[in-house]
Design an enzyme around this catalytic site. Structure first.
Site, mmCIF file in Angstrom:
data_model
loop_
_atom_site.group_PDB
_atom_site.id
_atom_site.type_symbol
_atom_site.label_atom_id
_atom_site.label_comp_id
_atom_site.label_asym_id
_atom_site.label_seq_id
_atom_site.Cartn_x
_atom_site.Cartn_y
_atom_site.Cartn_z
ATOM 1 N N LYS A 141 54.559 -27.252 -9.452
ATOM 2 C CA LYS A 141 54.173 -27.056 -10.513
ATOM 3 C C LYS A 141 54.729 -25.511 -10.871
ATOM 4 O O LYS A 141 54.416 -24.380 -10.232
ATOM 5 C CB LYS A 141 52.708 -26.767 -10.682
ATOM 6 C CG LYS A 141 52.187 -26.360 -11.960
ATOM 7 C CD LYS A 141 50.867 -25.427 -12.274
ATOM 8 C CE LYS A 141 51.209 -24.201 -12.562
ATOM 9 N NZ LYS A 141 51.929 -23.578 -13.524
ATOM 10 N N GLY A 159 53.538 -15.758 -6.218
ATOM 11 C CA GLY A 159 53.002 -15.299 -7.108
ATOM 12 C C GLY A 159 52.238 -14.258 -7.218
ATOM 13 O O GLY A 159 52.439 -13.480 -5.974
ATOM 14 N N SER A 160 51.196 -13.843 -8.035
ATOM 15 C CA SER A 160 50.283 -12.724 -7.793
ATOM 16 C C SER A 160 49.282 -12.744 -6.595
ATOM 17 O O SER A 160 48.913 -13.646 -6.562
ATOM 18 C CB SER A 160 49.945 -12.353 -9.250
ATOM 19 O OG SER A 160 48.936 -13.392 -9.581
ATOM 20 N N GLU A 206 53.287 -16.191 -0.795
ATOM 21 C CA GLU A 206 54.702 -14.950 -1.083
ATOM 22 C C GLU A 206 53.981 -14.275 -2.372
ATOM 23 O O GLU A 206 54.013 -14.853 -3.427
ATOM 24 C CB GLU A 206 55.632 -15.611 -1.524
ATOM 25 C CG GLU A 206 56.166 -16.399 -0.247
ATOM 26 C CD GLU A 206 56.928 -15.623 0.825
ATOM 27 O OE1 GLU A 206 56.983 -14.351 0.548
ATOM 28 O OE2 GLU A 206 57.167 -16.035 1.982
ATOM 29 N N LEU A 207 53.390 -12.849 -2.110
ATOM 30 C CA LEU A 207 52.633 -12.236 -3.261
ATOM 31 C C LEU A 207 53.420 -10.837 -3.516
ATOM 32 O O LEU A 207 54.719 -10.902 -3.248
ATOM 33 C CB LEU A 207 51.287 -12.232 -2.725
ATOM 34 C CG LEU A 207 50.421 -13.191 -2.022
ATOM 35 C CD1 LEU A 207 49.216 -13.002 -1.933
ATOM 36 C CD2 LEU A 207 50.526 -14.482 -3.168
ATOM 37 N N CYS A 244 59.631 -9.211 -6.698
ATOM 38 C CA CYS A 244 58.705 -8.889 -5.923
ATOM 39 C C CYS A 244 59.046 -7.537 -5.088
ATOM 40 O O CYS A 244 57.927 -6.838 -4.667
ATOM 41 C CB CYS A 244 58.191 -10.005 -5.163
ATOM 42 S SG CYS A 244 59.411 -10.822 -4.488
ATOM 43 N N GLU A 249 51.250 -2.741 -8.526
ATOM 44 C CA GLU A 249 52.469 -3.399 -8.676
ATOM 45 C C GLU A 249 52.979 -3.319 -10.193
ATOM 46 O O GLU A 249 52.141 -3.776 -10.844
ATOM 47 C CB GLU A 249 52.462 -4.979 -8.157
ATOM 48 C CG GLU A 249 53.839 -5.738 -8.458
ATOM 49 C CD GLU A 249 53.923 -7.108 -8.175
ATOM 50 O OE1 GLU A 249 52.887 -7.698 -8.204
ATOM 51 O OE2 GLU A 249 54.968 -7.573 -7.450
#
Ligand code: NDP
Length: 477
Positions: free
Chosen positions: A179, A232-233, A252-253, A286, A380
């Site tokens: 997705k 993503g966040s 993975e943020l 990121c 961030e």
């Protein structure tokens, strides 16, 4: 003259499918509609997971050399179509051409690494007789694919961050339901065409498109999914972990990356790397450089050179070959970042360059006189925005870089090996880059964050470890 938008479809099993609802994808600089895409219904998500689950029974038995060949063919096809795919990234993500083509070249390497790793997935022997109960027995473990991998990806690297999930998953014998971000689904669908052409069997790779809070949630809560690989966040990552249930997860943020410049650093090199690290892809990376700690002895000289280089950046249409900085992903994000700048200024910060916004384009911005508790330092930013902070004590600079809820990557420029060691030991992050900034990454190194920056690691071999289960075998004669 504008082209007619292409009508894309979802890949379910071996079929390209429509759905009742659809969404439009725009060129992020001009606003032109470049594609229409079906939005997956719940039934379509069901079909995609069912197709992936059915395909797993066969694909998990495909031998390593054949999985390797499919991935090698994928890399060759990506190479053949690299300019076309880079243009698609450029338009749907608003990423400057030089970084879009760079992303495709990196993506090709990610798939090549995946092809190589497909042949190296193995366990090891266990000395069973280390325990009296194990005497006379032989033991070893194998690594086996987990099953269906749900890959959920962000907008900022529509190809390479997808390939960081798809490459290792297919190398290991897993099947995938992807997705992609709603803002950038076209590259992912184009990848589906390429994978089929490369010989990926029906059902091994499926693409569904739609909002995270419906389509994404249906996918992550499906019990047939064995593993969720999310980039993503942090808030979305955390909500997925809560809802996932008993599944493997890799997260993975985000990060508010810091880099230190010591007085003994090579300033010429540091300045040009720091400018690129702050503003490439409009800071929507990121590991973008957001907090720059400058030793007071070189702060004035570094700042002058940094501002001179920033003033020369070309801002505009990402499709122009010499563009350095394009738009942000949408106007709301540009307004949000601009409001953080205004808030910092109201609290005493100074804009050294930039601070201006034109629709979706936020001009590369440098802030000075910031406080450590301002939003531009603590949260961030994910925007072309970097803050300079002067320091006297090296240990204090290391402490400030480490003092973050995030822990993805950090950088330090120094030619003093003792300082480099100190930073490596005292900063809690997934990676410390010495004589480079937080942004450095090659695609086979272990990559991922601590604290709010995530769980687990990517980087092809490391992602494969997270996408396989250990199966222990004991043999008693
Ligand atoms: P988001 O977290 O908003 O979205 C990421 C993906 O999650 C999208 O596909 C999104 O779908 C989907 N999603 C949203 N809500 C849910 C939900 N409830 N359940 C399941 N899926 C959901 O991130 P962005 O796309 O805005 O990307 C920016 C963030 O990604 C930054 O924080 C950045 O630091 C991080 N990032 C981390 C990287 C790393 O390797 N550590 C690399 C790159 C980015 P939809 O688009 O439909 O909302």
């Amino acid at each position: 003259m504008r082209d007619t938008p292409r009508s894309y479809k979802l890949l379910i099993g071996e079929k390209w499918m429509d759905d009742a609802a659809s969404t439009q994808v725009s060129d992020k600089y001009t606003g032109e509609i470049i594609g229409t895409v079906p939005v997956a219904s719940r039934e379509t998500v069901e079909k995609a997971v069912a197709a992936a689950r059915a395909a797993f029974e066969r694909y998990s038995m495909v031998p390593a050399h054949m999985r390797c060949s499919i991935l090698e063919k994928t890399a060759a096809l990506l190479e053949e179509h690299k300019d076309e795919i880079a243009s698609l990234i450029c338009r749907e993500a608003g990423k400057a051409w030089k970084y879009s083509i760079g992303e495709v070249l990196r993506g090709i390497e990610t798939i090549q690494f995946s092809a190589e790793e497909a042949k190296r997935i193995h366990g090891e022997t266990i000395p069973m007789d280390a325990s009296a109960s194990g005497e006379g027995r032989m033991g070893f473990y194998l690594r086996r694919p987990v099953g269906v991998v749900a890959a959920i990806t962000p907008f900022n690297f529509p190809l390479n961050l997808v390939l960081h999930k798809v490459g290792p998953a297919l190398a290991a014998g897993n099947t995938v339901v992807l997705k992609p971000a709603s803002a950038t689904p076209l590259t992912a669908i184009r990848l589906g065409e390429i994978l089929l052409q490369a010989g990926v069997p029906a059902g091994v790779f499926n693409v569904i498109v739609g909002p995270g809070d419906t389509v994404g949630e249906w996918l992550v809560t499906d019990r047939r999914v064995a593993k969720i690989s999310f980039t993503g966040s942090p808030p979305v990552g955390e909500s997925i972990v809560r809802k996932a249930g008993l599944k493997k997860v890799t997260m993975e943020l985000g990060n508010n990356s810091g880099t230190i410049i010591e007085p003994d650093a090579n300033l010429d090199e540091a300045v040009s790397r720091c400018v690129m690290s702050s503003f490439a892809n409009s800071g929507q990376v990121c590991i973008s450089l957001q907090r720059l700690y400058l030793h007071r002895a070189i702060a004035a000289e570094f700042t002058k050179r940094f501002l001179d280089a920033t003033a020369k950046l070309k801002i505009g249409n990402p499709l122009d070959k010499d563009c350095d900085v394009g738009p942000m992903i949408n106007e709301a994000e540009a307004i949000r970042a601009e409001s953080w700048i205004k808030e910092a200024v109201a609290e005493g910060a100074k804009v050294l360059i930039g601070g201006k916004r034109d629709g979706r384009v936020l001009y590369p911005t440098v802030l000075a006189d910031v406080r450590l508790d301002m939003k531009v330092m603590c949260n961030e930013a994910f925007a072309p925005l970097v803050s300079f902070y002067e320091y006297d004590s090296f240990e204090e600079a290391v402490r400030m870089v480490d003092d973050s809820p995030y822990g993805l990557q950090a950088g330090i420029y120094t030619n003093d090996i003792a300082k480099a060691f100190y930073a490596v030991e005292h900063i809690n992050a997934g990676g410390i880059m010495v004589n480079d900034t937080s942004i450095f990454r090659v695609d086979h190194m272990p990559y991922g964050g601590n604290k709010m920056s995530g769980l687990g690691r990517e980087g092809v071999r490391f992602a494969i470890e997270e996408m396989t289960n250990i199966k222990m075998v004991m043999i008693k004669p």
